[in-house]
Design an enzyme around this catalytic site. Structure first.
Site, PDB file in Angstrom:
ATOM      1  N   CYS A   1       0.822  -1.212   0.000  1.00 20.18           N
ATOM      2  CA  CYS A   1       0.000   0.000   0.000  1.00 20.18           C
ATOM      3  C   CYS A   1       0.857   1.265   0.000  1.00 20.18           C
ATOM      4  O   CYS A   1       1.410   1.653   1.032  1.00 20.18           O
ATOM      5  CB  CYS A   1      -0.923  -0.024   1.215  1.00 20.18           C
ATOM      6  SG  CYS A   1      -1.877   1.479   1.371  1.00 20.18           S
TER       7      CYS A   1
ATOM      8  N   CYS B   1      -0.445   4.096   2.288  1.00 19.39           N
ATOM      9  CA  CYS B   1      -0.188   3.883   3.720  1.00 19.39           C
ATOM     10  C   CYS B   1       1.292   4.094   4.055  1.00 19.39           C
ATOM     11  O   CYS B   1       1.623   4.674   5.079  1.00 19.39           O
ATOM     12  CB  CYS B   1      -0.541   2.459   4.148  1.00 19.39           C
ATOM     13  SG  CYS B   1      -1.969   1.770   3.364  1.00 19.39           S
ATOM     14  N   ASP B   2       2.181   3.580   3.217  1.00 14.47           N
ATOM     15  CA  ASP B   2       3.589   3.480   3.614  1.00 14.47           C
ATOM     16  C   ASP B   2       4.551   4.345   2.802  1.00 14.47           C
ATOM     17  O   ASP B   2       5.738   4.420   3.128  1.00 14.47           O
ATOM     18  CB  ASP B   2       4.050   2.007   3.498  1.00 14.47           C
ATOM     19  CG  ASP B   2       3.248   1.109   4.424  1.00 14.47           C
ATOM     20  OD1 ASP B   2       2.806   1.589   5.481  1.00 14.47           O
ATOM     21  OD2 ASP B   2       3.047  -0.077   4.081  1.00 14.47           O
TER      22      ASP B   2
END
Ligand code: NAP
Length: 304
Positions: free
Chosen positions: A131, A134-135
Site C-alpha cells: 500500500c 499507507c507506507d
C-alpha cells in the site's frame, strides 16, 4: 436479530446497506479491517461517475456516512463460519461471538496478493508493502520499486514518484494492463523507470529490505537491483473460505453467482470483487451492492 447482515464494508457492502436500509430492513455491516475496502488505498479515483477526481479514502468516508445515515449499523469483526437453521443464519467469529440474521450478503472483496517468495513475509513492514498511500511516506527521497502492470501498480508508481527519488516499475510483460490514461500519466514522470519483461525471483535483506533479484521472462537471466522499498501490486485474491460449506466457489476462490448476485444457497447473496465476474471495478462493485440488496429484500418478502 437483523434482517440482513452484510459481511464486508467496501463499496459493494456499503451500497448494499444503503439499498437495504432504504427498503426498510434492519442492516448490520461487519467489517474486519477498513471500511471502504480496497479503494481506501487508492490515491485518486477518476473513474467513478460524478467525481472527476477524489481520493479513495474520501469516497469511502462519503459512502460510509451515507449508509449509516440511512440506518445501517457497523461493527468491526471477522466472520469465520456461516450456518443456517430454520431460516436463521448464524455468523460466527474466530473469537467466540456470533450474530444472527435472516439473509446474508457476502461482500468481502479481495486482498492483495503476495509474491510467495522466501523472506517476503519477514520483510513486510520492513521495506515491503502492498500500500503506497499507507507506507509511501517512509520512503521519502528513497529508491523504491512497484511490481505489477495494472491500474494499482501504475497509480502507486505515480503517487510514489512525488515522494521518492526514483521509482522502478517491474512488470512481467512489455504491455500494461492498466488503463491507457494511467499509463500515459506515469510516462510523464521523469523519475519513473520501467523494468519490463521481468519478474522478482528473490527478495533480500536482513531485518530490512536491501534489494531484489530480477529474472528476465525472455531469456531467464538474472540481475540484482538495490532498493529501499518494494510495493507489491500484482492483483488481489478473494477470502470466501468461511462460506465454502454453503456456497460454491470457483477454482480461484471467487463466489459462483450470476449477475443476479444469488448463490446456490437461498438467503445468501454475493456482491463486488469477491464474486466470479468479468469486470472488477468500483462501479461494478456498487452495482452489485444494489442488485444483492434488492434480491435479499425480495427473498425476505417471500420467506414470510
Ligand atoms: P490487476 O489489474 O489484476 O493487475 C495485476 C498486475 O499484476 C498485472 O499487470 C499482472 O500481470 C501482474 N501480476 C499478477 N500476478 C503476478 C505475479 N505473480 N508476478 C508478477 N506480476 C504479476 O490488479 P490491480 O491493478 O490490483 O487492479 C484490480 C482491479 O481494480 C482492476 O480491475 C483495476 O482496473 C481496478 N482498479 C481500479 C482503480 C481505479 O482508480 N478505478 C485503481 C486500482 C485498481 P499481467 O498483466 O501480465 O497479467
Amino acid at each position: 436479530m437483523h434482517d440482513i447482515i452484510i459481511i464486508g464494508g467496501g463499496p459493494a457492502g456499503l451500497t448494499a446497506a444503503l439499498y437495504a436500509c432504504r427498503a426498510g430492513r434492519s442492516v448490520l455491516i461487519l467489517e474486519k479491517n477498513t471500511l471502504g475496502g480496497q479503494i481506501t488505498w487508492s490515491p485518486k479515483v477518476e473513474n467513478f461517475p460524478g467525481f472527476s477526481s477524489i481520493s479513495g479514502l474520501e469516497l469511502a468516508d462519503l459512502m460510509t456516512v451515507q449508509a449509516t445515515n440511512c440506518g445501517a449499523e457497523l461493527e468491526l469483526n471477522e466472520i469465520s463460519n456461516i450456518s443456517e437453521e430454520n431460516g436463521v443464519f448464524t455468523l460466527s467469529t474466530p473469537y467466540g461471538d456470533s450474530y444472527s440474521c435472516r439473509a446474508v450478503i457476502i461482500a468481502t472483496g479481495a486482498k492483495a496478493k503476495k509474491l510467495g517468495l522466501e523472506h517476503e513475509d519477514a520483510l513486510i513492514g520492513a521495506g515491503i508493502s502492498t500500500c503506497a498511500v499507507c507506507d509511501g511516506e517512509f520512503f521519502r527521497n528513497k529508491v523504491v520499486a512497484v511490481n505489477g502492470g495494472g491500474n494499482t501498480a501504475l497509480q502507486e508508481a505515480i503517487y510514489l514518484s512525488q515522494i521518492c527519488s526514483k521509482v522502478y516499475v517491474i512488470h512481467r510483460r512489455s504491455e500494461f494492463r492498466a488503463d491507457s490514461a494511467v499509463v500515459d500519466s506515469a510516462a510523464d514522470r521523469d523519475n519513473i523507470e520501467y523494468i519490463l519483461n521481468s519478474t522478482i525471483s528473490a527478495v533480500h535483506g536482513d531485518g530490512k529490505l536491501s534489494g531484489v533479484t530480477l529474472r528476465s521472462t525472455v531469456d531467464g537471466t538474472e540481475k540484482e537491483l538495490t532498493l529501499d522499498g518494494l510495493f507489491i501490486a500484482i492483483g488481489h485474491e478473494p477470502e470466501n473460505g468461511f462460506a465454502s460449506q454453503l456456497i460454491r466457489l470457483d477454482q480461484a476462490g471467487y463466489a459462483d453467482s450470476g449477475e443476479d448476485c444469488k448463490t446456490i444457497y437461498p438467503g445468501i447473496f454475493v456482491a463486488g470483487d469477491c464474486r466470479k465476474k468479468e469486470v472488477r471495478q468500483l462501479t461494478t462493485a456498487v452495482a452489485d451492492g444494489a442488485v444483492a440488496a434488492l434480491a435479499a429484500c425480495r427473498y425476505l418478502d417471500n420467506a414470510r
